[in-house]
Design a protein around this motif. Sequence first.
Motif, PDB file in Angstrom:
ATOM      1  N   UNK A  23       0.820  -1.208   0.000  1.00 64.55           N
ATOM      2  CA  UNK A  23       0.000   0.000   0.000  1.00 64.55           C
ATOM      3  C   UNK A  23       0.862   1.270   0.000  1.00 64.55           C
ATOM      4  N   UNK A  24       2.108   1.149   0.419  1.00 65.12           N
ATOM      5  CA  UNK A  24       2.986   2.315   0.498  1.00 65.12           C
ATOM      6  C   UNK A  24       3.205   2.949  -0.868  1.00 65.12           C
ATOM      7  N   UNK A  25       3.372   2.133  -1.890  1.00 66.08           N
ATOM      8  CA  UNK A  25       3.602   2.680  -3.235  1.00 66.08           C
ATOM      9  C   UNK A  25       2.337   3.358  -3.774  1.00 66.08           C
ATOM     10  N   UNK A  26       1.184   2.996  -3.248  1.00 64.08           N
ATOM     11  CA  UNK A  26      -0.071   3.636  -3.655  1.00 64.08           C
ATOM     12  C   UNK A  26      -0.269   4.954  -2.906  1.00 64.08           C
ATOM     13  N   UNK A  27       0.070   4.976  -1.630  1.00 63.17           N
ATOM     14  CA  UNK A  27      -0.188   6.155  -0.803  1.00 63.17           C
ATOM     15  C   UNK A  27       0.931   7.200  -0.841  1.00 63.17           C
ATOM     16  N   UNK A  28       2.133   6.793  -1.236  1.00 61.58           N
ATOM     17  CA  UNK A  28       3.285   7.695  -1.194  1.00 61.58           C
ATOM     18  C   UNK A  28       4.011   7.720  -2.527  1.00 61.58           C
ATOM     19  N   UNK A  29       4.689   8.823  -2.773  1.00 63.32           N
ATOM     20  CA  UNK A  29       5.594   8.951  -3.900  1.00 63.32           C
ATOM     21  C   UNK A  29       6.989   8.644  -3.359  1.00 63.32           C
ATOM     22  N   UNK A  30       7.590   7.547  -3.790  1.00 63.08           N
ATOM     23  CA  UNK A  30       8.877   7.097  -3.269  1.00 63.08           C
ATOM     24  C   UNK A  30       9.989   7.876  -3.952  1.00 63.08           C
ATOM     25  N   UNK A  31      10.815   8.553  -3.159  1.00 63.07           N
ATOM     26  CA  UNK A  31      11.892   9.358  -3.718  1.00 63.07           C
ATOM     27  C   UNK A  31      13.247   8.668  -3.617  1.00 63.07           C
ATOM     28  N   UNK A  32      13.482   7.929  -2.538  1.00 60.08           N
ATOM     29  CA  UNK A  32      14.783   7.284  -2.344  1.00 60.08           C
ATOM     30  C   UNK A  32      14.580   6.066  -1.448  1.00 60.08           C
ATOM     31  N   UNK A  33      15.380   5.019  -1.657  1.00 59.70           N
ATOM     32  CA  UNK A  33      15.299   3.833  -0.802  1.00 59.70           C
ATOM     33  C   UNK A  33      16.682   3.488  -0.269  1.00 59.70           C
ATOM     34  N   UNK A  55       3.905  -4.521   7.999  1.00 57.80           N
ATOM     35  CA  UNK A  55       4.528  -3.199   7.900  1.00 57.80           C
ATOM     36  C   UNK A  55       3.513  -2.092   7.650  1.00 57.80           C
ATOM     37  N   UNK A  56       2.237  -2.396   7.737  1.00 61.13           N
ATOM     38  CA  UNK A  56       1.188  -1.480   7.285  1.00 61.13           C
ATOM     39  C   UNK A  56       1.269  -0.099   7.927  1.00 61.13           C
ATOM     40  N   UNK A  57       1.344  -0.014   9.231  1.00 63.28           N
ATOM     41  CA  UNK A  57       1.357   1.295   9.899  1.00 63.28           C
ATOM     42  C   UNK A  57       2.761   1.733  10.295  1.00 63.28           C
ATOM     43  N   UNK A  58       3.778   1.069   9.797  1.00 68.96           N
ATOM     44  CA  UNK A  58       5.146   1.342  10.216  1.00 68.96           C
ATOM     45  C   UNK A  58       5.720   2.628   9.650  1.00 68.96           C
ATOM     46  N   UNK A  59       6.661   3.195  10.395  1.00 76.22           N
ATOM     47  CA  UNK A  59       7.400   4.371   9.954  1.00 76.22           C
ATOM     48  C   UNK A  59       8.709   4.421  10.729  1.00 76.22           C
ATOM     49  N   UNK A 115       9.303   5.452   5.545  1.00 70.24           N
ATOM     50  CA  UNK A 115       8.419   4.302   5.710  1.00 70.24           C
ATOM     51  C   UNK A 115       9.135   3.025   5.295  1.00 70.24           C
ATOM     52  N   UNK A 116       8.805   1.900   5.932  1.00 68.21           N
ATOM     53  CA  UNK A 116       9.397   0.621   5.516  1.00 68.21           C
ATOM     54  C   UNK A 116       8.650   0.065   4.302  1.00 68.21           C
ATOM     55  N   UNK A 117       9.390  -0.385   3.296  1.00 70.36           N
ATOM     56  CA  UNK A 117       8.772  -0.975   2.109  1.00 70.36           C
ATOM     57  C   UNK A 117       8.736  -2.496   2.188  1.00 70.36           C
ATOM     58  N   UNK A 118       9.836  -3.097   2.683  1.00 69.63           N
ATOM     59  CA  UNK A 118       9.860  -4.553   2.780  1.00 69.63           C
ATOM     60  C   UNK A 118      10.794  -4.982   3.901  1.00 69.63           C
TER      61      UNK A 118
END
Length: 170
Positions: A23-33, A55-59, A115-118
């Motif tokens: 869901x993170x890629x849907x809710x956020x624009x990923x700039x750097x990992x 990882x749903x609510x993680x940050x 935010x954590x992605x994986x």
Amino acid sequence: MAKKAKKSAKDEPAKKVVASNRKARHDYLIEDTVEAGLVLTGTEVKSLRMGRASLVDGYADERHGELWLENVHIPEYINGNWTNHTTKRRRKLLMHRHEIDKLIGKSQEAGHTLIPLSLYFLNGRVKVEIALAKGKRQYDKRQALRERQDNREAERAMSRAVRRAHSQAR
């Protein structure tokens, strides 16, 4: 000059994904990992080896110059005893100082968060992929869904045309 040998599949490190935040890629624009290690207890690792985490609510948050992973749910180990861990405890991220400073600086900007992605095992060690992200607005989400749907329809039309051309050629 010697030629470099091509890397085979055996040379690649084994990466076993435990949890991903789709869901993170849907809710956020990923700039750097960035990849980071985690400080975990034994029962947390055993629970992760069973493939259980969310990882749903993680940050990630900064405290005293260090990055900490918050709100990541790793359920209690079934066979654990009184030494079992708490499910949503704060976990320290292991990164180089320059990476931490860079992420803290960028996350201080308006609208940015970590935010954590994986969450995965890499050569027997637990790693987490942290993303510097900026929240999408509702219309951005709708636009992304519309683009994805238009691309799917175009691909379907192309595959139908190719099938028709093959059937007419016979």
